[in-house]
Design a protein around this motif. Structure first.
Motif, short mmCIF file in Angstrom:
data_model
loop_
_atom_site.label_atom_id
_atom_site.label_comp_id
_atom_site.label_asym_id
_atom_site.label_seq_id
_atom_site.Cartn_x
_atom_site.Cartn_y
_atom_site.Cartn_z
N GLN A 36 -7.70 26.03 2.05
CA GLN A 36 -7.73 27.10 1.06
C GLN A 36 -9.12 27.74 1.01
N CYS A 39 -9.74 29.88 4.18
CA CYS A 39 -9.02 31.17 4.16
C CYS A 39 -9.66 32.14 3.17
N ARG A 40 -10.06 31.65 2.01
CA ARG A 40 -10.65 32.54 1.01
C ARG A 40 -12.03 33.03 1.43
N HIS A 43 -10.91 35.11 5.16
CA HIS A 43 -9.74 36.00 5.20
C HIS A 43 -9.33 36.34 3.77
N ASP A 45 -6.31 34.32 1.83
CA ASP A 45 -5.86 33.07 1.21
C ASP A 45 -4.90 32.39 2.17
N LEU A 46 -4.46 31.19 1.80
CA LEU A 46 -3.39 30.54 2.56
C LEU A 46 -2.11 31.36 2.48
N ARG A 79 -2.47 32.22 -3.53
CA ARG A 79 -2.94 33.59 -3.75
C ARG A 79 -2.66 34.03 -5.18
N CYS A 125 -3.73 31.66 7.63
CA CYS A 125 -4.40 32.44 6.59
C CYS A 125 -3.80 33.83 6.52
N ASP A 127 -4.40 37.72 6.02
CA ASP A 127 -5.56 38.55 6.33
C ASP A 127 -5.28 40.02 6.03
#
Length: 240
Positions: A36, A39-40, A43, A45-46, A79, A125, A127
């Protein structure tokens, strides 16, 4: 995009598409929380799954963005903590008590499995720079939600629609009416992201209807409605 094509793209290390979501396959083995965070940071988030078609396109053993605070809490997506509303795709003996994170199995028909969040797996992720949030909110609530998605140096806001391509993209969604960042404030119309409003035919002094939507029921590029109505909404990643 087929599952085979998505897998091919991911193995090449490039971006794929799940439904209308742009995703990136990350081949690092991380815990759910570390995935998590990754990704944050790099990108959005998951990955979030909202339809059966999206679910079918992910056919690998990877973390999903779904989790819960404890065994007695509701499941939600990473998210924006969006509620989990998609019909469950659980394995027959899941979820289990004490397992508060979710991954997708390539075996067992691609069923969802609960897991301890400290396990390590690869992950997808999101994006997207422009995306729809399928929660019914007033305009003000939608604004707060988009801005709460801030991660690292990335900033998010209710979407500004600046080009014909932006309008076409949003009207292509299978949704009748969705909030944008258009708002009448003080004595003028603004995009809350700071860009100039380009509409020449917009009502100069509205009395009650002071918030903008993309509306598939009209041929206009926009519509204005009461800000207290509730709708889905578009967020976008700011470029400055």
């Amino acid at each position: 995009m087929s599952r085979a094509m998505l897998l091919f793209l991911c193995l090449l290390g490039v971006t794929g598409v799940v439904g209308q979501q742009r995703v990136i396959y990350i081949t690092k083995y991380l815990t759910w929380r570390d995935a998590q965070t990754y990704c944050r940071l790099y990108h959005l988030d998951l990955v979030t799954i909202t339809t059966a078609a999206e679910n079918n396109q992910i056919d690998q053993d990877t973390w999903l963005g779904m989790y819960r605070d404890d065994s007695y809490s509701d499941w939600k997506w990473s998210r924006g903590d969006e509620p989990h509303t998609f019909a469950n795709e659980w394995n027959s003996d899941d979820p289990d008590v004490g397992e508060d994170c979710v991954y997708k199995r390539s075996t067992d028909g691609g069923a969802w499995k609960s897991s301890t969040c400290g396990s390590v797996r690869m992950f997808f992720c999101l994006d997207d720079s422009l995306f729809v949030v399928k929660q019914m909110k007033t305009w003000e609530e939608a604004l707060v939600h988009c801005r709460s998605l801030r991660s690292g140096t990335r900033r998010y806001d209710l979407a500004s629609l600046l080009t014909p391509q932006d309008h076409d993209l949003l009207k292509s969604q299978s949704l009748e009416q969705v909030w944008t960042g258009l708002r009448f404030l003080g004595d003028r119309w603004v995009w809350v992201g700071g860009e100039d409003v380009q509409y020449n035919d917009i009502t100069p002094c509205p009395e009650e209807k002071r918030c903008g939507v993309v509306d598939k029921t009209t041929s206009k590029l926009y519509n204005i409605i009461d800000c207290k109505e509730t709708n889905y909404f578009f967020c976008y990643r700011k470029s400055f």
